[in-house]
Design an enzyme around this catalytic site. Structure first.
Site, PDB file in Angstrom:
ATOM      1  N   VAL A 131       1.899  12.252   9.332  1.00 15.31           N
ATOM      2  CA  VAL A 131       1.234  11.117   9.986  1.00 15.31           C
ATOM      3  C   VAL A 131       1.098   9.880   9.097  1.00 15.31           C
ATOM      4  O   VAL A 131       0.750   8.813   9.575  1.00 15.31           O
ATOM      5  CB  VAL A 131      -0.180  11.482  10.488  1.00 15.31           C
ATOM      6  CG1 VAL A 131      -0.081  12.518  11.579  1.00 15.31           C
ATOM      7  CG2 VAL A 131      -1.074  11.965   9.363  1.00 15.31           C
ATOM      8  N   GLU A 185       3.166   7.803   7.319  1.00 15.24           N
ATOM      9  CA  GLU A 185       4.040   6.635   7.297  1.00 15.24           C
ATOM     10  C   GLU A 185       4.168   5.863   8.614  1.00 15.24           C
ATOM     11  O   GLU A 185       4.228   4.625   8.599  1.00 15.24           O
ATOM     12  CB  GLU A 185       5.433   7.046   6.809  1.00 15.24           C
ATOM     13  CG  GLU A 185       5.451   7.395   5.328  1.00 15.24           C
ATOM     14  CD  GLU A 185       6.724   8.084   4.915  1.00 15.24           C
ATOM     15  OE1 GLU A 185       7.000   9.170   5.450  1.00 15.24           O
ATOM     16  OE2 GLU A 185       7.443   7.545   4.067  1.00 15.24           O
TER      17      GLU A 185
END
Lengths: 765, 159
Positions: free
Chosen positions: A722, A724
């Protein structure tokens, strides 16, 4: 009601108390007895020949214990510049002294004689024939020349037939592209699907723009730091603030020719990384060299100014992009040509140019990308490396098309989004991803469908995609006589991943989250773990922890089977005890009792092992909507609303997931509106927080996050990485909102007030 | 370099030290006294990571020369919890997820504590501006503000 009791729940992080009491040990908090302070001596020129380095005055300063240059690197691998510097701030030497102020004073006393050379810091200038050649004289062909040259080479290879006529025609054709010989190219990347020329010919609307994205710094709050201690046997211990201790270990081994087993890297609590904390040479190698020379521990810590001049920030980029669509909203073709500002090191992020394809059914796509050497420090990863730049160009231009054909930007995107099984241009077929669900969720949450905009107000939407990486990892889980479990592993906690690993372990072992503790080992003790970057940790270490806990689970049932004299098929682990299924009266044995029993069995204690390296991961989407108000007199843009949704697969710790969405979105906002590393005639001119502004709480409203869960088949409990995705769409979200507010498209970031005022003037204000 | 006598009270403990005039309060706290909870993020007074409380005021300790702090009463993050009980601001940062990497957290917590001591009745907007001297790169500030507002509520109700 969830079928799970620990995963999927918001829990306080395992490191909560140490983080709020100042007890957490970051790199600069390590202080072994007798420690010296290192300081790196840096070039004051952006491009110059080095005529001499005179250390004699510095050596006389009381308290100086060592001064090293490239002559002190036995392996000969380049750590310090010798004959030539390529950017302002490039390391030339390093000092170790008994006090940080003495080290700094000594560094100033080292005399460097330069012969200044012409400087080039703009990518579009660096590719020209007139630019100084920085690292080689080689030239590369641009996209058109490249195709013609390839044909010439092919014909020349055919020795059986005479192609001289064709070849001379092609050679004449090459002359039509005199501007397409590029210099100072460090790397290139090309991909193609379908036939873009045909696609543009069939399009009703074709839009072509050039987008310019600045170089920005990851700006983790803890500057780079390492403490190294080399003992008389040759063993080297390095306390390193890094995302990847094992990568640092192999990096030091490779650079200095030290056997792997002679290096122990101890990862210290990390003060942010965002992709920028994998560098080996920046501080770790100089610290080791200084410690080897002095026989004492040495700390090398960068200042914030050094971070800006010699960190490894995200590359700036110039992207020429062209998109064709039909009047009824079908995208037919897209072409992009990108020049990435690689600085002094080859080509970070250029492969991400392919992200201009977005999550759309674009049948014809052509992408050409070049990395360009300039007189700047090298670049590295920054949260979804390369994607924010490429997606800014792609998603800004999509709005221009939607505008031209008169379609709602959300509807236009929904209509073109790929669905499960659709071909991905220059990629494999699309798996099930919540593209539409995520965009619809943000549109609903933001009130897009009945949005209102007052004077000088505007709304913008954009989406960005990213796929988490995957890497090797190892985890051990031990169960103790009090029924608690202890995890041992080697991956750096990146803002909550140790908590996630603990939750998964508790879930499998059916014990409370509070009964699980976690310990990270150093590279001497822990099983190998991949670096904590590329959103890999939840996917990799989550899966690894699950395997380890399941292995422990097997041993627990085996022990219970022995102890209760029952077949394992009649046993189940539930609420921290093994129960005999459908026993009347109920019969069970607790984990603690089994752990105690295990100590005197042939099979031994309960130790689960998990080892994992590779599984296909699934793309994730971030979708965002901003509402802004622009002051036409000052050009200042105020954010009134910022809503961010994301398909996270499955949120193992929802509060931590929200935190990632909020933080990534604000970094994207800053790239769009505020941040820019600026370069004058002699290198970076804004190396501090006064001139390089990052957002504070005063700049922003609350970011509203919306979690969408479309499970990833191979993720632990369906989870995806989660960290990037949330930064990927924000640059375009903001630019699209400003365009909606002022009616003018700003194509060069950041959207500073002066640019807005200029744009309004050009539009007749 | 000649050293000067400096007397500080840090978290209730008295320290009589001999200090070079170029040493900052931050350097004294971290290197001489060994209280490393206070962080160095920029050394130019711009990021707020080194915020400590000096005679009741929030101060960026990298901008204070140690010799000028002599005779003052200093509180660092290590001195905030009392009798093993976290301060409401510390607890609120845990409960709301107001920290991620945690490097800016001691500075934010000390700055917030002073704001709450002065006036817990601020609006969110007022807190956003009052905390504008502290930089966090991880959270995007949403959960930090949630933490401070929650702590303010706690302080108001228990005061």
């Amino acid at each position: 009601m969830s079928e799970y009791t620990v995963v999927g729940q918001t829990v306080a992080r395992v490191d909560a108390v140490e983080k709020v009491t100042g007890a957490a040990q970051y790199g600069a908090d390590v202080h072994p007895a007798g420690m010296l302070y290192g300081k790196i001596v840096r070039s004051k020129q952006a491009h110059a020949n080095i005529l001499s380095i005179d250390t004699s005055e510095a050596e006389k300063l009381p308290g100086v214990r060592a001064i090293i240059t490239q002559d002190d690197v036995p392996s000969g691998r380049r750590v310090f510049a010798t004959d030539k510097v390529l950017y302002l701030g490039e390391p030339l030497a390093a000092v170790a002294a008994t006090d940080p102020d003495i080290a700094e004073e000594a560094a100033e006393l080292i005399k460097i004689e330069y012969e200044v050379l012409p400087v080039v810091q703009d990518v579009m200038e660096a590719i020209k024939a007139s630019a100084p050649r920085l690292q080689s004289d080689a030239a590369k062909d641009g996209p058109n020349r490249r195709e013609i040259s390839a044909q010439i080479r092919k014909l020349s290879r055919d020795k059986e037939n005479d192609h001289s006529d064709e070849i001379s025609k092609l050679e004449a054709a090459l002359e039509e592209y005199p501007d397409e010989v590029y210099y100072n190219i460090s790397a290139e990347s090309h991909s193609e699907a379908g036939d873009v020329e045909k696609g543009f010919a069939e399009s009703d609307v074709v839009v072509e723009d050039t987008y310019v994205i600045p170089r920005v710094h990851q700006t983790y709050m803890e500057p780079h730091v390492s403490v190294a201690s080399a003992d008389s046997s040759g063993k080297v211990t390095v306390w390193a603030s890094t995302q990847g201790p094992f990568a640092i270990r192999s990096g030091i081994a490779g650079t200095l020719g030290i056997p792997l087993t002679q290096i122990n890297v101890i990862g210290t609590t990390m003060g942010g990384g965002f992709g920028g904390r994998f560098g080996v040479i920046i501080t770790h190698v100089p610290a080791v060299l200084l410690s080897q020379k002095t026989g004492r521990p040495v700390r090398v810590q960068m200042t914030r100014e050094e971070e800006f001049i010699d960190g490894r920030p995200a590359p700036g980029c110039v992207i020429k992009i062209k998109t064709g669509a039909t009047n009824d909203g079908q995208i037919l073709a897209r072409e992009a040509l990108a020049f990435w500002d690689s600085g002094s090191v080859s080509g970070a992020s250029i492969g991400s140019t392919i992200r201009v394809r977005g999550v759309y059914k674009i049948p014809n796509l052509k992408v050409d990308a070049y990395g360009v050497h300039t007189n700047k420090s090298g670049t590295a990863a920054y949260r979804a490396p390369g994607a924010p730049q490429a997606i800014f160009a792609g998603e800004s231009q999509l709005d221009e098309i939607a505008d031209r054909i008169g379609m709602d930007p959300v509807k236009f995107r929904l209509m073109n989004m790929r669905e499960e099984g659709d071909p991905v241009p220059a990629g494999a077929n699309e798996p099930k991803v919540g593209y539409k669900e995520t965009l619809e969720a943000v549109a609903d949450a933001a009130g897009w469908w009945d949005r209102e905009a007052g004077e000088n107000q505007g709304w913008g939407v954009a989406v960005g995609d990213w796929t988490n990486g995957c890497g090797p990892g190892g985890v051990y889980v031990s169960v103790h006589e009090d029924g608690s479990a202890r995890i041992f592993h080697g991956s750096m906690d990146i803002t909550g991943t140790d908590t996630m690993i603990s939750q998964i372990t508790a879930e499998i072992l059916t014990i409370p989250y509070e009964s699980v503790t976690i310990r990270r080992g150093d590279t001497d003790s822990a099983p190998y773990s991949t670096g904590s970057g590329g959103s890999v940790v939840t996917f990799t270490m989550g899966n690894t922890a699950k395997l380890a806990a399941e292995d422990a689970h097997r041993r627990i049932l085996e022990l219970a089977s022995e102890r209760l004299n029952m077949n394992v098929d009649n046993l189940e682990l539930k609420d921290g005890a093994v129960h005999v299924i459908s026993a009347d009266p109920p019969k069970s044995i607790s984990l603690g009792e089994l752990a105690a029993y295990s100590l005197s069995t042939t099979g031994g204690p309960i130790v689960g092992k998990g080892s994992f390296a590779r599984q296909a991961s699934t793309p994730a989407l971030a979708a965002q909507i901003a509402k802004v108000e622009v002051d036409p007199d000052t050009g200042r843009t105020r954010v009134l609303k910022l809503v961010a949704s994301q398909d996270v697969g499955y949120a193992i710790n929802p509060m931590a997931v929200e935190g990632q969405i909020e933080g990534g979105t604000v970094q994207g906002y800053a790239w769009a509106m505020m941040e820019e590393m600026q370069y004058g005639e002699n290198g970076n001119i804004n190396p501090g927080f006064v001139d390089y502004r990052v957002p504070t709480s005063a700049d922003l409203p609350t970011v509203e996050s919306v979690i969408v869960e479309v499970p990833a088949p191979n993720g632990p409990y369906g989870a995806k990485g989660v960290g990037e995705p949330p930064i990927t769409p924000t640059l375009a979200t903001m630019a699209n909102a400003v365009k909606d507010a002022i009616g003018v498209r700003i194509t060069e970031l950041p959207i500073k007030p002066e640019k807005v005022v200029e744009a309004l003037k050009s539009n007749g204000h | 370099m000649a050293k000067h006598p400096v007397s500080l009270t840090v978290n209730g403990d008295e320290h009589d030290l001999l200090i070079e005039p170029r040493k900052t309060l931050l350097a004294i706290l971290r290197d001489t006294i060994g209280l490393t909870g206070t962080k160095e993020g920029c050394s130019t007074g711009d990021c707020g990571a080194c915020t400590v409380i000096v005679d009741g005021k929030a101060v960026t300790s990298c901008m204070v020369l140690g010799v000028t702090a002599s005779g003052k009463e200093i509180m660092t993050i290590e001195g905030l919890a009392s009798d093993g009980e976290l301060h409401p601001v510390q607890q609120a940062f845990i409960n709301t997820g107001g920290y991620q990497c945690g490097f800016c957290t001691p500075g934010f917590i000390m700055a917030s504590k002073v704001l709450l001591d002065e006036n817990p009745d601020r609006t969110e907007e007022e807190f956003r501006h009052a905390l504008g001297g502290n930089i966090c790169r991880c959270t995007g500030y949403t959960k930090i503000l949630e933490a401070v507002l929650k702590a303010a509520e706690e302080v108001r109700t228990t005061a």
